[in-house]
Design a protein around this motif. Structure first.
Motif, PDB file in Angstrom:
ATOM      1  N   ILE A  30     -74.044 -15.350  35.766  1.00  0.00           N
ATOM      2  CA  ILE A  30     -74.730 -16.425  35.164  1.00  0.00           C
ATOM      3  C   ILE A  30     -73.805 -16.594  33.832  1.00  0.00           C
ATOM      4  N   GLY A  31     -73.524 -17.862  33.561  1.00  0.00           N
ATOM      5  CA  GLY A  31     -72.253 -18.231  32.414  1.00  0.00           C
ATOM      6  C   GLY A  31     -73.062 -18.589  31.156  1.00  0.00           C
ATOM      7  N   HIS A  32     -72.412 -19.038  29.948  1.00  0.00           N
ATOM      8  CA  HIS A  32     -72.778 -19.196  28.737  1.00  0.00           C
ATOM      9  C   HIS A  32     -71.757 -19.934  27.889  1.00  0.00           C
ATOM     10  N   TYR A  33     -71.902 -21.024  27.659  1.00  0.00           N
ATOM     11  CA  TYR A  33     -70.952 -22.067  26.867  1.00  0.00           C
ATOM     12  C   TYR A  33     -70.918 -21.446  25.411  1.00  0.00           C
ATOM     13  N   ALA A  34     -69.406 -21.057  25.125  1.00  0.00           N
ATOM     14  CA  ALA A  34     -69.128 -20.784  23.748  1.00  0.00           C
ATOM     15  C   ALA A  34     -69.489 -21.766  22.651  1.00  0.00           C
ATOM     16  N   ALA A  35     -69.994 -21.548  21.644  1.00  0.00           N
ATOM     17  CA  ALA A  35     -70.386 -22.619  20.646  1.00  0.00           C
ATOM     18  C   ALA A  35     -70.064 -22.289  19.111  1.00  0.00           C
ATOM     19  N   ILE A  36     -69.561 -23.237  18.485  1.00  0.00           N
ATOM     20  CA  ILE A  36     -69.850 -23.020  17.002  1.00  0.00           C
ATOM     21  C   ILE A  36     -70.905 -23.130  16.402  1.00  0.00           C
ATOM     22  N   THR A  37     -71.211 -21.834  15.450  1.00  0.00           N
ATOM     23  CA  THR A  37     -72.426 -21.840  15.035  1.00  0.00           C
ATOM     24  C   THR A  37     -72.580 -21.405  13.711  1.00  0.00           C
ATOM     25  N   THR A  38     -73.559 -21.798  12.673  1.00  0.00           N
ATOM     26  CA  THR A  38     -73.456 -21.167  11.545  1.00  0.00           C
ATOM     27  C   THR A  38     -73.680 -19.736  11.490  1.00  0.00           C
ATOM     28  N   TRP A  39     -72.998 -19.036  10.746  1.00  0.00           N
ATOM     29  CA  TRP A  39     -73.025 -17.472  10.718  1.00  0.00           C
ATOM     30  C   TRP A  39     -72.997 -17.334   9.112  1.00  0.00           C
ATOM     31  N   SER A  40     -73.436 -15.826   9.028  1.00  0.00           N
ATOM     32  CA  SER A  40     -73.457 -15.145   7.737  1.00  0.00           C
ATOM     33  C   SER A  40     -73.221 -13.647   7.852  1.00  0.00           C
ATOM     34  N   ASP A  41     -72.844 -13.007   7.006  1.00  0.00           N
ATOM     35  CA  ASP A  41     -72.944 -11.710   7.085  1.00  0.00           C
ATOM     36  C   ASP A  41     -73.966 -11.206   6.338  1.00  0.00           C
ATOM     37  N   PRO A  42     -75.071 -10.649   7.107  1.00  0.00           N
ATOM     38  CA  PRO A  42     -76.304 -10.234   6.626  1.00  0.00           C
ATOM     39  C   PRO A  42     -76.174  -8.857   5.467  1.00  0.00           C
ATOM     40  N   LEU A  43     -77.009  -9.008   4.464  1.00  0.00           N
ATOM     41  CA  LEU A  43     -77.183  -7.967   3.574  1.00  0.00           C
ATOM     42  C   LEU A  43     -78.581  -7.521   3.348  1.00  0.00           C
ATOM     43  N   GLU A  44     -78.934  -6.508   3.779  1.00  0.00           N
ATOM     44  CA  GLU A  44     -80.324  -5.969   4.113  1.00  0.00           C
ATOM     45  C   GLU A  44     -80.754  -5.189   2.773  1.00  0.00           C
ATOM     46  N   ALA A  45     -81.966  -5.302   2.534  1.00  0.00           N
ATOM     47  CA  ALA A  45     -82.658  -4.814   1.228  1.00  0.00           C
ATOM     48  C   ALA A  45     -84.027  -4.641   1.284  1.00  0.00           C
ATOM     49  N   GLY A 245     -99.225 -21.599   2.514  1.00  0.00           N
ATOM     50  CA  GLY A 245    -100.697 -21.283   2.790  1.00  0.00           C
ATOM     51  C   GLY A 245    -100.989 -20.343   1.605  1.00  0.00           C
ATOM     52  N   LEU A 246    -100.327 -19.996   0.686  1.00  0.00           N
ATOM     53  CA  LEU A 246    -100.686 -18.707  -0.082  1.00  0.00           C
ATOM     54  C   LEU A 246    -101.040 -17.615   0.520  1.00  0.00           C
ATOM     55  N   ARG A 247    -100.273 -17.171   1.323  1.00  0.00           N
ATOM     56  CA  ARG A 247    -100.445 -15.975   2.241  1.00  0.00           C
ATOM     57  C   ARG A 247     -99.909 -14.790   1.591  1.00  0.00           C
ATOM     58  N   LEU A 248     -98.800 -14.906   1.205  1.00  0.00           N
ATOM     59  CA  LEU A 248     -98.074 -13.740   0.609  1.00  0.00           C
ATOM     60  C   LEU A 248     -98.798 -13.323  -0.819  1.00  0.00           C
ATOM     61  N   ARG A 249     -99.061 -12.032  -1.094  1.00  0.00           N
ATOM     62  CA  ARG A 249     -99.647 -11.598  -2.324  1.00  0.00           C
ATOM     63  C   ARG A 249     -98.639 -10.655  -3.166  1.00  0.00           C
ATOM     64  N   PRO A 250     -98.789 -10.619  -4.477  1.00  0.00           N
ATOM     65  CA  PRO A 250     -98.206  -9.748  -5.237  1.00  0.00           C
ATOM     66  C   PRO A 250     -98.299  -8.606  -4.894  1.00  0.00           C
ATOM     67  N   GLY A 251     -97.063  -7.805  -4.852  1.00  0.00           N
ATOM     68  CA  GLY A 251     -97.149  -6.173  -4.551  1.00  0.00           C
ATOM     69  C   GLY A 251     -96.674  -6.139  -3.076  1.00  0.00           C
ATOM     70  N   MET A 252     -96.453  -6.863  -2.288  1.00  0.00           N
ATOM     71  CA  MET A 252     -96.130  -6.901  -1.032  1.00  0.00           C
ATOM     72  C   MET A 252     -94.735  -6.224  -0.761  1.00  0.00           C
ATOM     73  N   LEU A 253     -94.419  -5.630   0.165  1.00  0.00           N
ATOM     74  CA  LEU A 253     -93.043  -4.977   0.275  1.00  0.00           C
ATOM     75  C   LEU A 253     -92.365  -5.776   1.512  1.00  0.00           C
ATOM     76  N   MET A 254     -91.152  -6.276   1.262  1.00  0.00           N
ATOM     77  CA  MET A 254     -90.608  -7.259   1.927  1.00  0.00           C
ATOM     78  C   MET A 254     -89.130  -6.589   2.432  1.00  0.00           C
ATOM     79  N   GLU A 255     -88.983  -7.153   3.569  1.00  0.00           N
ATOM     80  CA  GLU A 255     -87.605  -6.611   4.384  1.00  0.00           C
ATOM     81  C   GLU A 255     -86.616  -7.806   4.137  1.00  0.00           C
ATOM     82  N   VAL A 256     -85.592  -7.644   3.408  1.00  0.00           N
ATOM     83  CA  VAL A 256     -84.800  -8.881   2.784  1.00  0.00           C
ATOM     84  C   VAL A 256     -83.394  -8.898   3.547  1.00  0.00           C
TER      85      VAL A 256
END
Length: 355
Positions: A30-45, A245-256
């Motif tokens: 099974i093949g896949h065409y190589a394509a130009i894509t927007t890329w970034s180096d992730p920095l996790e916190a 939707g105002l679903r996020l609340r103060p104090g929530m832990l987020m994976e950034v």
């Protein structure tokens, strides 16, 4: 007779062993065409959410609650009256001060008329003016005191739980209701100071929370701390996040995940890469003569992320690369192309269609 049997068994044995070999001589890929894509180096916190604006409204005077104009969790507009304390005595004092101001204003008018006719000295007019200004100041002071008996929303937001009732005696500093502006959230997190040179205001980021595991929230860095923590050697970063939707609340832990060094680059699925020591290879599918044939090509890879790898050199955009069936694929070998995987067509659907 014995010779015939030996010939027959030899023929049967050769058929059993050569049939799988013939079947494997043209592997399916099974093949896949190589394509130009927007890329970034992730920095996790890891980060913590806070409201864009947050306040706890409290009393500044001692009195009882006369009126409550909100319900738990209600969205209120700026300037709305939330709580009114009993202010009948202060209202009466204000009316008395206003009546005194009216009386002194009339006295000033009469003194002015007499002075204009030279029937009263100028000093009487000036004294009347001073007394009027004093009564007006007293009335303004009472109006300012009355404002302490009314709690208005300083900004539009969502109120918290109502923990007081009408008739409750409140004292200065007693918390009455919380108000949070939740349409935009502040996300605070820290990163090692070695990444300080890669951070700047305006960098995009994404964040996830355990409360909504299937949803990714987006935002951007708004400011970077001016000091480095000497113990952890980290810098504080603040980002603004839209809160649909105002679903996020103060104090929530987020994976950034901060998207740094955003660029357009060639990207392949990680399954297409064949590592060999410190070198990396891919199988290129050549269809120039109408018959798919493999060509082993060395590539230079860059950064990796979940299921994908950046390719810096070795292939070009539009090249057809093997992403399934590499175990039986060999350089120069003819193959059977089952299909091309993309965003709409997955490997599983192509394999099921070939059954």
């Amino acid at each position: 007779m014995l010779v015939c049997k030996r010939i027959f068994f030899f023929w049967l044995f050769s058929q059993i062993w050569t049939t799988p070999l013939l079947a494997q001589s043209t592997p399916s890929v099974i093949g896949h065409y190589a394509a130009i894509t927007t890329w970034s180096d992730p920095l996790e916190a890891l980060g913590t959410l806070s409201a864009d604006e947050s306040v706890t409204l409290s009393a500044t005077v001692t009195d009882t609650i006369a009126e409550i104009n909100f319900e738990d969790g209600e969205q209120v507009e700026r300037g709305r009256l939330l709580i009114r304390l009993e202010d009948a005595e202060e209202q009466a004092q204000l009316r008395a001060a206003q009546a005194l101001s009216d009386e002194r204003r009339n006295a000033l008018g009469r003194a002015t008329q007499l002075q204009q006719r030279n029937l009263a000295p100028r000093a009487d007019v000036e004294d009347s003016q001073a007394r009027l200004r004093q009564s007006q100041a007293d009335a303004q002071a009472l109006e300012a005191r009355l404002s302490n008996y009314r709690l208005h929303a300083p900004f539009s937001g969502r109120v918290g739980f109502r923990n007081v009732s009408i008739g409750t005696l409140v004292t200065p500093g007693m918390a009455l209701v919380t108000l949070d502006k939740l349409d935009v959230m502040k996300l605070d997190f820290t990163v090692p100071d070695v990444f300080l040179g890669r951070l700047s205001a305006g960098l995009k980021l994404s964040a996830k929370t355990a409360a909504f595991p299937d949803e990714v929230f987006s935002g951007e860095i708004s400011s970077i701390g001016t000091r480095i923590d000497p113990i952890t050697r980290s810098v504080s970063v603040r980002a603004d996040m839209v809160n649909p939707g105002l679903r996020l609340r103060p104090g929530m832990l987020m994976e950034v995940v901060v998207q740094q060094r955003i660029r357009n680059t060639l990207v392949l699925p990680e399954a297409a890469i064949e590592p060999s020591g410190n070198r990396h290879f891919v199988m290129l599918i050549d269809q120039q003569d109408g018959t798919p044939r493999l060509e082993r090509r060395e590539v230079v890879i860059g950064e990796r992320r979940s299921g994908e790898v950046e390719v810096l050199d070795g292939i070009s955009a539009g090249d057809l690369i093997v992403i399934h069936g590499l175990q039986l694929a060999r350089d120069g070998q003819q193959v059977r192309l089952l299909g091309i995987a993309d965003e709409e067509t997955g490997i599983r659907s192509l394999l099921e269609a070939d059954r």
